[in-house]
Design an enzyme around this catalytic site. Sequence first.
Site, PDB file in Angstrom:
ATOM      1  N   GLU A 102       0.823  -1.210   0.000  1.00 27.76           N
ATOM      2  CA  GLU A 102       0.000   0.000   0.000  1.00 27.76           C
ATOM      3  C   GLU A 102       0.859   1.263   0.000  1.00 27.76           C
ATOM      4  O   GLU A 102       0.781   2.071   0.924  1.00 27.76           O
ATOM      5  CB  GLU A 102      -0.782   0.010   1.324  1.00 27.76           C
ATOM      6  CG  GLU A 102      -2.246  -0.113   1.240  1.00 27.76           C
ATOM      7  CD  GLU A 102      -2.828  -0.317   2.633  1.00 27.76           C
ATOM      8  OE1 GLU A 102      -3.806  -1.043   2.731  1.00 27.76           O
ATOM      9  OE2 GLU A 102      -2.277   0.234   3.628  1.00 27.76           O
ATOM     10  N   GLY A 127       2.203   5.001  -0.719  1.00 28.31           N
ATOM     11  CA  GLY A 127       1.650   6.298  -1.074  1.00 28.31           C
ATOM     12  C   GLY A 127       2.787   7.213  -1.499  1.00 28.31           C
ATOM     13  O   GLY A 127       2.996   7.500  -2.683  1.00 28.31           O
ATOM     14  N   CYS A 161       0.953  33.455   9.800  1.00 29.38           N
ATOM     15  CA  CYS A 161       1.236  34.071  11.100  1.00 29.38           C
ATOM     16  C   CYS A 161       1.492  32.991  12.135  1.00 29.38           C
ATOM     17  O   CYS A 161       0.633  32.708  12.990  1.00 29.38           O
ATOM     18  CB  CYS A 161       0.069  34.930  11.520  1.00 29.38           C
ATOM     19  SG  CYS A 161      -0.200  36.217  10.331  1.00 29.38           S
ATOM     20  N   GLU A 162       2.613  32.376  12.026  1.00 32.92           N
ATOM     21  CA  GLU A 162       2.976  31.244  12.890  1.00 32.92           C
ATOM     22  C   GLU A 162       4.499  31.105  12.803  1.00 32.92           C
ATOM     23  O   GLU A 162       5.033  30.937  11.704  1.00 32.92           O
ATOM     24  CB  GLU A 162       2.280  29.991  12.333  1.00 32.92           C
ATOM     25  CG  GLU A 162       2.315  28.772  13.193  1.00 32.92           C
ATOM     26  CD  GLU A 162       1.571  28.932  14.501  1.00 32.92           C
ATOM     27  OE1 GLU A 162       2.216  28.707  15.534  1.00 32.92           O
ATOM     28  OE2 GLU A 162       0.383  29.274  14.504  1.00 32.92           O
TER      29      GLU A 162
END
Length: 431
Positions: free
Chosen positions: A284, A286, A355-356
């Site tokens: 599986e 990704g 804004c971080e």
Amino acid sequence: MIEIKNNILYFDGCNTLDLAKEYGTPLYLYSENLILSKLNEIKSSFLNKYDNTRAAYAGKAFLTKYMCKLIEKEGLSLDVVSGGELYTAIEVDFPAERIEFNGNNKSIEELEMALDYNIGRIIVDNVYELERIIELCREKNTTSNLLFRITPGVMSDTHDYITTGKKDSKFGIPLDEDILFPAVKKAIKSEYVNFLGFHFHVGSQLHNNLSHVGALDVVLKLIEKVKILFDFNIKEFNMGGGFGIKYTEEDDPMPISYFVDPLMKRLDSFCQNLGIVRPSVVMEPGRFIVGEAGIQLYTIGSIKEIPGIRTYASIDGGMTDNIRPGLYQAEYTGLIANKASDKSNKTVSISGKCCESTDILIKNIKLPNPESGDIFAVFSTGAYGYSMANNYNKIPIPGVVLVKNGKSELIVKPQNYADMISRELIPKHLR
Ligand SMILES: Cc1ncc(COP(=O)(O)O)c(C=O)c1O
């Protein structure tokens, strides 16, 4: 697929500066040829090499109608983890029998959607869910193929936030005998579900195979135990994904065969010794399929020098289109697409516009004198970038463009301001 000509970055034959002009920045780009080269590796090292195998693309890495269509055309299955991902697949008529549904808290509505579309498999994540599925199948007078995701209790060499196989995990059924075996018994005996076997996913961005091999040993014991206890031979085993890719120079990803070959060898000889037919084997992946196939383009705006400390070059996107550095310190590299072969003489940090304070895309990268208006390209952004995009600070999600052999086409339209507020309502008393 990534080339430099006349000091300009090209991606799958396309001039990235022309793309930035035509579609605007920030912009997600995907190279179909790069995706296909990864699918070909999966085919040659796994699907065509071993009988009775399947690969399901883990759509959470990047799921769009385009990816569903490509995956379908290339003959792979699709792993979805939500009603929204399943809806995307249904919208493009993805073959139901090739869909499998993972996730630790599938809602009743999501399970119903899966049963109504008659998808190939549900990967049961906990005992509560098993009971819901049996109930729903009884109500709908239908049946469903099930695998049990187990928590194998192995550690992996990746960031703790993307480790999923260790014992204290929200994912999977714990190995405790009085939890797992009654559930297996219930699934085997039930007339409403068809128990196929076991699934694990041990973590992501792995560069060694120890977790997969360790988890397989756990599954082998379970196969034997289930045979002894219930006289039942499992029909399918799913090894999950997690195969690592190259983000920066420090990454040394291993080929698919490095993960798969030891697993297949061990499983084959175990089944021979036990005198049973080897179950069908599913992977599986990704990130492996789309991670290196994507790049992102940004325009550099403000440059801020703090003498003796650091220079920040700010881009017109950030944690809204790629939250991974802020979320779990993911590392990337990139270059200035319009100065692609110039000598890198200046160390800067690439900061996003949100804004971080944690909105720093790349800490300390050497670039050739970055200036406002330069186009900055970031590599290996194809997995978990667009799919984790958000509207923090009401910043629209950029468009996605597919490139192939010098041609480009929009596959996801960019969001605009109106799109972002289109679902917002003003309450009656303030109208
Ligand atoms: C159950 C399951 N399968 C597959 C994947 C895909 O992992 P990767 O993108 O690392 O291959 C994940 C990722 O979280 C997962 O949880």
